[in-house]
Enzyme design. Sequence first.
Site, PDB file in Angstrom:
ATOM      1  CG  ASP A 121       2.485  -1.403   2.945  1.00  0.00           C
ATOM      2  OD1 ASP A 121       1.428  -1.276   2.957  1.00  0.00           O
ATOM      3  OD2 ASP A 121       3.066  -2.557   2.688  1.00  0.00           O
ATOM      4  CD  GLU A 136      -2.473  -3.794   0.197  1.00  0.00           C
ATOM      5  OE1 GLU A 136      -3.886  -4.319   0.278  1.00  0.00           O
ATOM      6  OE2 GLU A 136      -1.789  -3.870  -0.731  1.00  0.00           O
TER       7      GLU A 136
HETATM    8 ZN   LIG Z   1      -1.932  -1.419  -2.580  1.00  0.00          ZN
END
Ligand SMILES: [Zn+2]
Length: 522
Positions: free
Chosen positions: A127, A194
């Site tokens: 992501d 994340e």
């Molecule tokens: Zn990162």
Amino acid sequence: MPGLSLPESDEYASSVCPQAKPLAPSRHRVLDEELAWLFAAKAYKLEAYKAFGGAIQIPTESYDDMRPVGEDSRWDIFGELHQYLEETFPRVFGRLNVTKVNTYGIVLHWQGSNETALPVLMTAHQDVVPVDPATFEDWSNPPYSGIYDGTWIWGRGSCDDKSDLVASLQAIDALLEKGFEPHRTFVWAFGFDEESSGTQGAGHLAPYLENRYGRNGFALLLDEGGETYGDVYGGDVLFAFPALSEKGYLDVQIEVTAPGGHSSVPPRHTAIGMLAAMIVELEEHPYEPALTRQSSAYNSTQCAAAYAPEYPTRLRELARAAVHSDAALAELKDALLSTFPEYDALLRTTQAVDLIEGGVKVNALPERAAAVVNHRIVEDSSVLEVQTRITGLLRPLAARFNLTMSAFGRSVLAEETGAAGHLDVSVAFGYKLDPSPVTPTGPEDSYQIFVGTLKGAIEDSERNGGRAVVVVPQIEKGNTDTSRYWNLTRSIVRYSHVREGDRYNGFHTVNEGAQLLQALLK
Ligand SMILES: [Zn+2]
């Protein structure tokens, strides 16, 4: 090419900052040479650029308010990324054992011939931070262009963290092509949120990996890291900065509630006024900086003092003396803070009042005012210590304003008749994290293999001209997916192999760009 000798390698240097010898493949020397040829070929570089750019073009943004996978269509884009990666790296996805965890988490397992050696785990995230539409105009190339202009590859994710994702796949693919068969098992795990909370990605990958490989089932974990390597201290020595620990995390909400009423007959302090006094109190009492001999900050200071060609002389003297003298250690702390502003956040728990709300109308007394304070907690402290401290600082103010008070679910100042309101102190957003364990760096620890490999890779690469490398352990000021992985191994290293200047504009901002070579060919 062998590295130049370090400028200072006396007994002091080797005791305060022991440096592993560079490692080079011995059994696979020929393979190593073949790969170097492959990576140097122009056609290969262009293919690599295309693979990287294509991954950047898929805007896998993750948002703070994402609902679970299956309930939120914003995750669907990750399916596109999977399809792209599988089509671009058919050898990797065809030959390695692939498991999808919570739909979009990817685990790749490359079985080694040695069943008894613990596997190595490498991680990256799929992501990216969303691009603020208001900044579109500020990008010199569109944010998801993935354009290669001959030097830079542009786009969100080019630094954080599609570089690590695609570089891993590129490396596996090249090894497969050359017929490499690993001795030790290697595992890759790619999370997909994340940048928001990690709940859906690493949050599911962690129990899966622990279940399959066991607690402490990995020899080493390598994840992304924020620092680069480079000649930051001048001279001919390169410094690399893997992080061996990460700070803890706590958001605290301070909420004052008080009776409402008309503004024409106000009390002396409104809920907003009382909250303001509390914020002032916190800012007047920052956490004290500390430098202990056990801390990562001390270790990295000693490494710099021992090896950096252009390190300030006074700091070098103090560092040497601080090995035995507490007075010198205290003086060193002050000198570091005044010389290097970045030490401020390394040596202390930080606090930042980041959110505030309160009041609805100018002729109505506010019935509620609240602020959220963000904390990043140093190695030798804890969530509990921060909670105790903030409770202690605010209690006298609650008493002064005649408020009842509760903190972290407990009553601090009990109900009395005639109280002017209530102060509640609590964990905001339901998330807290103690500082991580510190990766062990003893001579037998797997960290030394990482250091040796890193030094070998840097010293061997042409662009570094055979310069010597000093590896300096750091503390990561932010958190990554590794905060979920502490059960998997004691040896966690946060490091992305990027040289100073290889990132155009840093993370999470406009014009994210990376130098193709460094981002892809480690
Ligand atoms: Zn990162």
